[in-house]
Design a protein around this motif. Structure first.
Motif, PDB file in Angstrom:
ATOM      1  N   ASP A  80       2.044  22.346  -5.913  1.00  0.00           N
ATOM      2  CA  ASP A  80       3.477  22.142  -5.723  1.00  0.00           C
ATOM      3  C   ASP A  80       4.066  21.335  -6.878  1.00  0.00           C
ATOM      4  N   TYR A  81       5.216  21.784  -7.357  1.00  0.00           N
ATOM      5  CA  TYR A  81       5.866  21.180  -8.517  1.00  0.00           C
ATOM      6  C   TYR A  81       6.132  19.692  -8.305  1.00  0.00           C
ATOM      7  N   HIS A  82       6.658  19.322  -7.145  1.00  0.00           N
ATOM      8  CA  HIS A  82       7.086  17.947  -6.906  1.00  0.00           C
ATOM      9  C   HIS A  82       6.005  17.064  -6.301  1.00  0.00           C
ATOM     10  N   GLU A  83       5.047  17.654  -5.600  1.00  0.00           N
ATOM     11  CA  GLU A  83       4.073  16.839  -4.880  1.00  0.00           C
ATOM     12  C   GLU A  83       2.627  17.127  -5.259  1.00  0.00           C
ATOM     13  N   ALA A 123      -2.803  12.741  -3.298  1.00  0.00           N
ATOM     14  CA  ALA A 123      -4.133  12.912  -3.869  1.00  0.00           C
ATOM     15  C   ALA A 123      -5.230  12.843  -2.822  1.00  0.00           C
ATOM     16  N   GLY A 124      -4.869  12.525  -1.579  1.00  0.00           N
ATOM     17  CA  GLY A 124      -5.870  12.404  -0.541  1.00  0.00           C
ATOM     18  C   GLY A 124      -6.435  11.012  -0.407  1.00  0.00           C
ATOM     19  N   SER A 181      -7.974  14.219  -6.922  1.00  0.00           N
ATOM     20  CA  SER A 181      -8.589  14.833  -5.752  1.00  0.00           C
ATOM     21  C   SER A 181      -9.712  13.956  -5.203  1.00  0.00           C
ATOM     22  N   PRO A 182      -9.944  14.013  -3.886  1.00  0.00           N
ATOM     23  CA  PRO A 182     -11.127  13.343  -3.324  1.00  0.00           C
ATOM     24  C   PRO A 182     -12.432  13.860  -3.909  1.00  0.00           C
ATOM     25  N   SER A 183     -12.421  15.066  -4.487  1.00  0.00           N
ATOM     26  CA  SER A 183     -13.627  15.601  -5.122  1.00  0.00           C
ATOM     27  C   SER A 183     -14.038  14.781  -6.341  1.00  0.00           C
ATOM     28  N   LEU A 184     -13.133  13.943  -6.820  1.00  0.00           N
ATOM     29  CA  LEU A 184     -13.412  13.122  -8.000  1.00  0.00           C
ATOM     30  C   LEU A 184     -13.650  11.663  -7.623  1.00  0.00           C
ATOM     31  N   GLN A 186       0.856  -1.181   0.000  1.00  0.00           N
ATOM     32  CA  GLN A 186       0.000   0.000   0.000  1.00  0.00           C
ATOM     33  C   GLN A 186       0.890   1.228   0.000  1.00  0.00           C
ATOM     34  N   HIS A 187       0.503   2.222  -0.801  1.00  0.00           N
ATOM     35  CA  HIS A 187       1.353   3.383  -0.987  1.00  0.00           C
ATOM     36  C   HIS A 187       0.468   4.621  -1.133  1.00  0.00           C
ATOM     37  N   ASP A 188       0.718   5.630  -0.274  1.00  0.00           N
ATOM     38  CA  ASP A 188      -0.043   6.873  -0.382  1.00  0.00           C
ATOM     39  C   ASP A 188       0.239   7.574  -1.700  1.00  0.00           C
ATOM     40  N   GLY A 189       1.493   7.498  -2.176  1.00  0.00           N
ATOM     41  CA  GLY A 189       1.819   8.047  -3.480  1.00  0.00           C
ATOM     42  C   GLY A 189       2.864   9.143  -3.416  1.00  0.00           C
TER      43      GLY A 189
END
Length: 845
Positions: free
Chosen positions: A289-292, A232-233, A297-300, A225-228
């Motif tokens: 942010d350029y790198h992160e 992206a939330g 989004s959770p809105s999607l 499991q990886h947040d990324g």
């Protein structure tokens, strides 16, 4: 399509947990391995030399790397563990002649083979000599990093570039063969835990050994499991795979049964805006942010995709962006090899069945000044919602779904708004493939020949549904969706340009179903003329039979008078078209190798690759058929002295015809409906160098460098564009110069051994457009790592992009291929990931 086979893939990933709990333990296995139908580890032992330098891909029998007459690299398990790649593409980027854009996440990355001007580079992935799916691309998945994942069940990866690749695989300008672990005479294993500062938690395990005197097993895989790398939330990667095999030795050979199951979700990172299009010198870092930063989004997570089916009924697909690219498939395989008095007979068979669900938020146009964007809809909104007595007085923004209760003022932030495209694809697929060959070595009056003849066949198919929908969002990382509302002079909401964040309901709607069968016959002869001279030649003839259907769609108004979002929604018309193709392809190669000494030699090769249309052509409502042919020429010099080696290869590739056509995104309709046809040639002249310098036991420097001149030639355009301004230009997104250096220092520390190493990568300037108006500037990155090994324990720390270097890949290919981005340097693209660190602990026994 035979869905019952696919539905049978209900095997839970929990089975891997059972593997991890085996009392015998888990670990890496480096014993003898059945590599492919062409050669075995027994052949490798007979060839002599270091096992890591034995090559079985693209050859009838195992040979030393030094002895083959083509460019090839072998990355053993220890090499891969030291590199600790973030993805398969990241691993391939260490190989000369392969340039990658490993910024899309763990999967769905771009891999380009030197001389091949396509995003996949006709790089065919195999597992133990067979592909998991016959074609390189499905519908929004690929059989490369999309289906192949490295774990401890991978003993090594062999990468052939050019050379005999078109003879030993279909559609292949290059082959990456993943050779899996096979059990040996001793029980062995490894368990490995990886933790990363990007919310990464991963467990790898493998166990192998004997079941009896003549039967062995191996089983292993990973869960993760990886947040990324971009927040992206919600988790970016979640899932894993398990692979296993049984091998039984016969009196004159062996039989091996294999199986695997993959269930993995992966986010697909798309380009982001990095500078203000009104003034490209103004960075958008304060907002995204350029790198992160990311537009995911959770809105999607609850997008409602609407369209009308063939019966006229409005359908709603509820989609969740967190599902990402969800790949589920199983594969079973059988390998048999036997020697009948010098006649080596080999048979491979495999069957894959699975499903891919794809959810991603694609970039479309550049950010737009919010006032300008709203003004563009003023007339349409007044026509739809206003009256003579109560006209539309203003258009204002609000957070989606609040009906204006939560206003949004773009001028309080960047002053910009952004539209993007939610893409949803459901695909079911199957692929059965088999290879049968006979190899025989015989002497003549003038040298000896090693002749292999064989046949390969495949039956494969896919059905899919594709829907694209345009969304309106604010400009920031993890953006909220927006509504653009029409107000009267008294502040009454009269209607909405959007509908709960949807700018345009389904703008693209496709559905297709196709099946194909193919058969190929091939032959390859290696002629040892003298002790130093070897000549080989091969030919492959392929025949295809493809049938497919496609459902036609048309624009319709879904009838909601309160919004403009449904005015031109796609609907299935009820009409169906059928397509049938019966293409063929003829591939050939001729190569020569001459060794002046056992440590110094040269080689040369010519080959032709024909690529027939893929299955997507017959499942398309608008099939575009342009034959593809690549002529490849190579000349190499090689030297190997002890721990040191140097391989230098010059190459020249000609694509004729080369289809540089594309369909551009139309911001007025939200559809890719602006064809830009460019057909001509692509020519690439260059050289690659791969070397290792190890003057002492404690220091080694490994590296690869590629220089090339990728150019368009003799392009023609039938739509009014000027091909003269394109001919001679650098091919889109292809650098002239790229490479990497990887130094390693080794020292003893008490009872253990410490390795310190680095990785320096560089990629030269590229362009996003045919006319070379907008640059993707060159960039360099630095990675560092250290490994401490004490007895059976191993601890590793590895960091990527230590300096937080900036670099853009891809650009915004939906819109910028023709006109660029309106700036000299790209202001929209997929940036490099920022600095990240991983800690790896493993134990072997």
């Amino acid at each position: 399509m035979r869905l019952s086979a696919r539905q049978a893939l209900a095997c839970p990933l929990l089975s891997l947990v059972c593997v991890l709990a085996m009392p015998a333990g888990v670990a890496a296995q480096t014993a003898s391995t059945q590599a492919s139908g062409t050669a075995t580890a027994e052949d490798a032992d007979a060839a002599g030399g270091d096992q890591s330098e034995i090559i079985v891909t693209g050859t009838a029998r195992a040979q030393r790397r030094f002895d083959v007459s083509y460019a090839v690299n072998s990355l053993g398990q220890e090499d891969v563990l030291r590199i600790a790649p973030r993805s398969v593409a990241d691993l391939l980027g260490t190989v000369p002649g392969i340039q990658v854009e490993a910024t899309g996440g763990e999967v769905q990355n771009i891999t380009r083979v030197r001389g091949i001007p396509t995003d996949r580079g006709y790089l065919i992935f195999q597992q133990d000599g067979l592909p998991l799916y016959h074609e390189i691309d499905g519908v929004f998945w690929n059989s490369g990093d999309g289906m192949n994942r490295f774990d401890l069940m991978t003993e090594r990866v062999e990468i052939v570039r050019g050379g005999p690749a078109p003879i030993f695989a279909s559609n292949a300008a290059a082959i990456a063969n993943n050779i899996t672990v096979t059990g040996g005479a001793e029980m062995r294993g490894r368990a490995q835990v990886t933790i990363g500062d990007t919310g990464l938690y991963r467990l790898d395990a493998v166990q192998s050994g004997p079941l009896s005197d003549d039967t062995t097993f191996a089983i292993g895989g990973f869960i993760r499991q990886h947040d990324g790398y971009r927040d992206a939330g919600f988790p970016s990667d979640k899932g894993g795979q398990i692979r296993a095999n049984l091998r039984h030795d016969l009196d004159n050979g062996f039989v091996r049964v294999t199986g695997m199951y993959v269930n993995d979700r992966n986010s697909f990172y798309l380009p982001i805006p990095v500078a203000d299009p009104r003034d490209p010198s103004v960075s958008l870092d304060p907002y995204i942010d350029y790198h992160e930063g990311t537009l995911s989004s959770p809105s999607l997570r609850g997008v409602n995709v609407k369209y009308r089916d063939g019966a006229g009924v409005v359908q709603s697909m509820r989609r969740d962006l967190a599902d990402g690219r969800h790949m589920r498939f199983g594969n079973v395989g059988l390998q048999w090899q036997a020697d009948f008095d010098g006649w080596l007979v080999s048979a491979l068979a495999g069957y894959t069945s699975g499903k891919s669900s794809f959810d991603a938020f694609y970039s479309t146009t550049n950010p737009v000044d919010a006032d300008t964007f709203a003004a563009g809809y003023r007339t349409a909104a007044n026509t739809a919602f206003g009256t003579a007595a109560n006209p539309v007085a203003s258009l204002r923004y609000a957070i989606a779904g609040t009906n204006g209760a939560t206003p949004y003022d773009p001028d309080a932030t960047s002053g910009l708004v952004l539209s993007g495209q939610y893409r949803a694809v459901e695909s079911d697929f199957y692929s059965a493939q088999g290879d049968l060959s006979v190899t025989r070595r015989f002497d003549t009056g003038f040298g000896s020949h090693d002749l292999r003849v064989g046949t390969y066949t495949s039956f494969y198919g896919v059905d899919n549904v594709t829907a694209y929908q345009d969304m309106l969002i604010e400009l920031r990382s993890r953006p909220r969706t927006l509504d653009l509302l029409a107000y009267s002079a008294t502040g009454q909401v009269l209607g909405s340009v959007t509908d709960n964040g949807v700018l345009r309901y389904t703008t693209t709607l496709n559905s297709g179903d196709g099946d194909a069968k193919m058969i190929a016959f091939y032959a390859n002869d290696t002629w040892d003329v003298t002790d130093g001279l070897r000549i080989d030649a091969g030919i492959r003839q392929e025949w295809y039979d493809m049938d497919g259907i496609a459902l036609l769609s048309e624009a319709t108004n879904l009838g909601d008078p309160t919004t403009l979002a449904d005015n031109t929604t796609r609907a299935f018309s009820g009409a169906i078209i059928t397509n049938q193709l019966k293409p063929s392809a003829t591939n050939w190669t001729v190569g020569a190798n001459y060794d002046f000494t056992p440590s110094l030699g040269v080689y040369a090769r010519a080959s032709t690759l024909e690529v027939p249309p893929n299955l997507g052509t017959v499942t398309s409502a608008q099939p575009n058929i342009v034959p593809t042919k690549a002529r490849q020429y190579e000349f190499g010099v090689k030297a190997a002295f002890g721990r040191n080696y140097l391989y230098a290869t010059g190459f020249y590739t000609q694509f004729d015809p080369f289809n540089a056509s594309f369909v551009a995104f139309n911001p007025e309709t939200g559809r890719n409906d602006q064809p830009v046809p460019f057909v001509g040639e692509a020519q690439v002249l260059g050289a690659e160098v791969d070397g290792r310098f190890a003057p002492t036991d404690w220091f080694a420097l490994v590296g690869s460098v590629t220089y090339q001149e990728p150019e368009y030639r003799n392009l023609e355009n039938s739509a009014g564009a000027d091909p003269g301004a394109v001919n001679g230009n650098q091919i889109i997104r292809e650098p002239k110069f790229f490479g990497n250096l990887r130094p390693t220092v080794t020292m003893d520390v008490g009872r253990g051994q410490l390795e310190l190493y680095g990785r320096f990568d560089w990629v030269g300037r590229r362009y996003v457009d045919l006319f070379n108006r907008t640059r993707l500037p060159a960039y360099q990155t630095l990675g560092l790592g250290a490994t401490l090994t004490v007895d059976e324990w191993r601890f590793q720390v590895v960091g990527d992009n230590i300096t937080n270097a900036r670099g853009l890949t891809e650009g915004n290919p939906r819109t910028d291929q023709l006109g660029g981005q309106g700036s000299s340097d790209a202001i929209y693209g997929r940036p490099l990931f920022g600095r990240n660190v991983r800690f790896i602990l493993s134990r072997s026994w």
